[in-house]
Design an enzyme around this catalytic site. Sequence first.
Site, PDB file in Angstrom:
ATOM      1  N   GLU A 249       0.867  -1.188   0.000  1.00 12.70           N
ATOM      2  CA  GLU A 249       0.000   0.000   0.000  1.00 12.70           C
ATOM      3  C   GLU A 249       0.897   1.229   0.000  1.00 12.70           C
ATOM      4  O   GLU A 249       2.123   1.114   0.121  1.00 12.70           O
ATOM      5  CB  GLU A 249      -0.928  -0.022   1.212  1.00 12.70           C
ATOM      6  CG  GLU A 249      -2.009  -1.096   1.115  1.00 12.70           C
ATOM      7  CD  GLU A 249      -2.841  -1.217   2.378  1.00 12.70           C
ATOM      8  OE1 GLU A 249      -4.016  -0.881   2.324  1.00 12.70           O
ATOM      9  OE2 GLU A 249      -2.303  -1.643   3.405  1.00 12.70           O
TER      10      GLU A 249
ATOM     11  N   HIS B 101      -8.945   9.396   3.226  1.00 10.56           N
ATOM     12  CA  HIS B 101      -8.571   8.297   2.327  1.00 10.56           C
ATOM     13  C   HIS B 101      -8.835   8.778   0.915  1.00 10.56           C
ATOM     14  O   HIS B 101      -9.901   9.331   0.633  1.00 10.56           O
ATOM     15  CB  HIS B 101      -9.398   7.043   2.645  1.00 10.56           C
ATOM     16  CG  HIS B 101      -8.832   5.802   2.025  1.00 10.56           C
ATOM     17  ND1 HIS B 101      -8.851   5.577   0.667  1.00 10.56           N
ATOM     18  CD2 HIS B 101      -8.221   4.732   2.576  1.00 10.56           C
ATOM     19  CE1 HIS B 101      -8.277   4.407   0.416  1.00 10.56           C
ATOM     20  NE2 HIS B 101      -7.875   3.877   1.562  1.00 10.56           N
TER      21      HIS B 101
ATOM     22  N   ARG C 105      -0.798   8.631   1.681  1.00 17.91           N
ATOM     23  CA  ARG C 105      -2.174   9.099   1.470  1.00 17.91           C
ATOM     24  C   ARG C 105      -2.374  10.597   1.423  1.00 17.91           C
ATOM     25  O   ARG C 105      -3.217  11.088   0.700  1.00 17.91           O
ATOM     26  CB  ARG C 105      -3.038   8.589   2.629  1.00 17.91           C
ATOM     27  CG  ARG C 105      -3.575   7.270   2.319  1.00 17.91           C
ATOM     28  CD  ARG C 105      -4.467   6.810   3.378  1.00 17.91           C
ATOM     29  NE  ARG C 105      -4.491   5.380   3.205  1.00 17.91           N
ATOM     30  CZ  ARG C 105      -4.911   4.537   4.082  1.00 17.91           C
ATOM     31  NH1 ARG C 105      -5.336   4.975   5.244  1.00 17.91           N
ATOM     32  NH2 ARG C 105      -4.911   3.266   3.831  1.00 17.91           N
TER      33      ARG C 105
ATOM     34  N   HIS D  84     -11.127   9.512   7.014  1.00 19.92           N
ATOM     35  CA  HIS D  84     -10.888   8.085   7.199  1.00 19.92           C
ATOM     36  C   HIS D  84     -10.299   7.727   8.557  1.00 19.92           C
ATOM     37  O   HIS D  84     -10.640   6.702   9.135  1.00 19.92           O
ATOM     38  CB  HIS D  84      -9.939   7.635   6.089  1.00 19.92           C
ATOM     39  CG  HIS D  84      -9.623   6.179   6.075  1.00 19.92           C
ATOM     40  ND1 HIS D  84     -10.581   5.211   5.861  1.00 19.92           N
ATOM     41  CD2 HIS D  84      -8.454   5.507   6.249  1.00 19.92           C
ATOM     42  CE1 HIS D  84     -10.019   4.006   5.887  1.00 19.92           C
ATOM     43  NE2 HIS D  84      -8.735   4.158   6.137  1.00 19.92           N
TER      44      HIS D  84
ATOM     45  N   ARG E 289      -0.717   8.736   9.097  1.00 19.01           N
ATOM     46  CA  ARG E 289      -0.596   7.290   9.331  1.00 19.01           C
ATOM     47  C   ARG E 289      -0.341   6.543   8.026  1.00 19.01           C
ATOM     48  O   ARG E 289      -1.008   6.787   7.020  1.00 19.01           O
ATOM     49  CB  ARG E 289      -1.891   6.749   9.930  1.00 19.01           C
ATOM     50  CG  ARG E 289      -1.908   5.238  10.058  1.00 19.01           C
ATOM     51  CD  ARG E 289      -3.194   4.763  10.647  1.00 19.01           C
ATOM     52  NE  ARG E 289      -4.297   4.914   9.728  1.00 19.01           N
ATOM     53  CZ  ARG E 289      -4.777   3.958   8.935  1.00 19.01           C
ATOM     54  NH1 ARG E 289      -4.223   2.757   8.921  1.00 19.01           N
ATOM     55  NH2 ARG E 289      -5.812   4.189   8.161  1.00 19.01           N
TER      56      ARG E 289
END
Length: 544
Positions: free
Chosen positions: A126, A245, A291, A352, A387
Amino acid sequence: MNTECFDAVIIGTGAAGLTIALELADQIQSDSSLTEKPKIALISKGPILEGSTLYAQGGIAAVLDEDKDTIEHHIRDTLNAGAGLCHQDSVKFAIEHGKEAIQWVIDKGVNFSREDDSDEYHLTREGGHSRRRVIHAADATGKALSEGLLSQVKNKPEIKLFEHHLAVDLILSPQNAKQCVGIYLLDTQTNQVMEVPAKFTVLATGGASKVYLYTSNPDSSTGDGIAMAWRAGCRVANMEFNQFHPTCLYHPKAKSFLISEALRGEGAQLKLPDGTPFMHKFDAREELAPRDIVAQAIDYEMKRTGSDYVHLDISHKPEAFIKEHFPTIYKRCLSFGIDITREPIPVVPAAHYTCGGIMTNLDGQTDLKHLFALGETAFTGLHGANRMASNSLLECLVFAQASAKKILAQLPNTQHHKNIPQWDNSRVTGSEEGVVVTHNWDELRLFMWNYVGIVRKNKRLSLAKQRVKLLRREIDDYYRQYHINNDLIELRNLAIVAELIIDSAIQRKESRGLHYTLDYPYKDDKQFLCDTILVPSTYQKPPI
Ligand code: FAD
Ligand code: SIN
């Protein structure tokens, strides 16, 4: 008045709550120094598994293939994503305990996806991860995890489950306002409040992304733990770092459906509606940038082109691969008429994850004696200003296990508190003005989205501050006059969390990680290479 006393009351049945409940129960059974059978209360305000954990898709990050990955690489990636604010001790602690935590989950019977041609676990990638290290159960990791852990919990006679019960506030010792001695608990089906005395209280209540109009989160993410801890006197940190997100499904009938980052990990590309790719303009890692960068790029392109969404396209991959790896996403999109094996998916960013929260140490201990906080509600310093994907479930597992050890060590020397102050509702009446609550819910979430969203500005933040102050006053008036219910308590908590977010965002006069402001577009390491810590005693309490 409830007379049942618990050794530990755990609020929340997500990854964090289920893990600590099981760890306490397992270790208690094998601890011969405990003479009496201990009791654990495990509480969820809605249906037992409803919470973010249930919907987690991508997986859990940990160093599992030591030939291709190292602890140092995982640490470095996490620190890079966190933009200078991760706490090194917390990062090292979480990542070094990752493999052990995953093994614990596997031992509890949770099945993860394997490689086609071997027994090895399939590891996906990811954003921000330089290696494949995300273990997963297809694209429904959270469901496998929570169902697996819950089935174990149900076999533990020492754990008593309270479903549809909402924790309203922490009870502090009348002798020592720095000690938590239990909670006030609302049965949301009868609307009765009871006192639940406990030697230890654990907040595992999840995040606060419902404070925004558009979110990937379920309805339970209303920041209750953060608000309760704040009211009781705990510090909170880094509330300005709200993760958006990049890819939630854009469809009028799809409420909060996430399109996992693992799609990009397996080669999906972001494109404008006319088919033009754009991520190369923003970051050399393109679709696999962290992100914050991807969400800001999408926001920029949507505003530039006036489009309501962008596309995420994985249709170049073989149909069988897509159906095997992303069965949930495939089926859900198909139910809206989108066949992801043949066409791109319309996506938009949505709130998110709450990176900030109640300040804890590595054992999950908060500023109050006998109060612990775990999972998304806590601030352990692991995530810094952003994060990294799949580090959240890791945090839930590792810190819950550490907290269980701490509680068990203290349990034999901890007594139940006598004289728990009773809930007083003698001065309130029933309300026929429920519309006030609904209206304020909608208003709060709308101005948070518009004024305190992905791109911020001083002017918008100060408008939001004015609005939230008014709203909090109205909500407090209402709270003092009328019987409480689920919606009112959640709204009261959301309004507190909104104010904490706004105040933190106002304090950070720079752009870093998830906090991007047009007034200060660059990082300022000289002044702001530090956490934003809010201390309750320095705040003016609203009039009571
Ligand atoms: P939750 O799982 O949110 O559980 C909170 C619990 O607290 C619930 O049981 C709720 O009922 C209870 N609760 C809350 N307030 C009260 C109250 N006042 N009284 C009683 N009970 C209360 N992270 C990853 O690492 N990997 C992923 O793949 C991933 N995918 C995600 C996909 C989606 C769609 C979402 C929304 C999040 C995802 N995340 C992922 C983030 C991750 O799922 C969450 O951060 C994590 O699950 C939080 O777990 P938790 O135990 O802290 O809280
Ligand atoms: C996802 O699957 O994209 C969510 C992963 C995460 O939030 O960690």
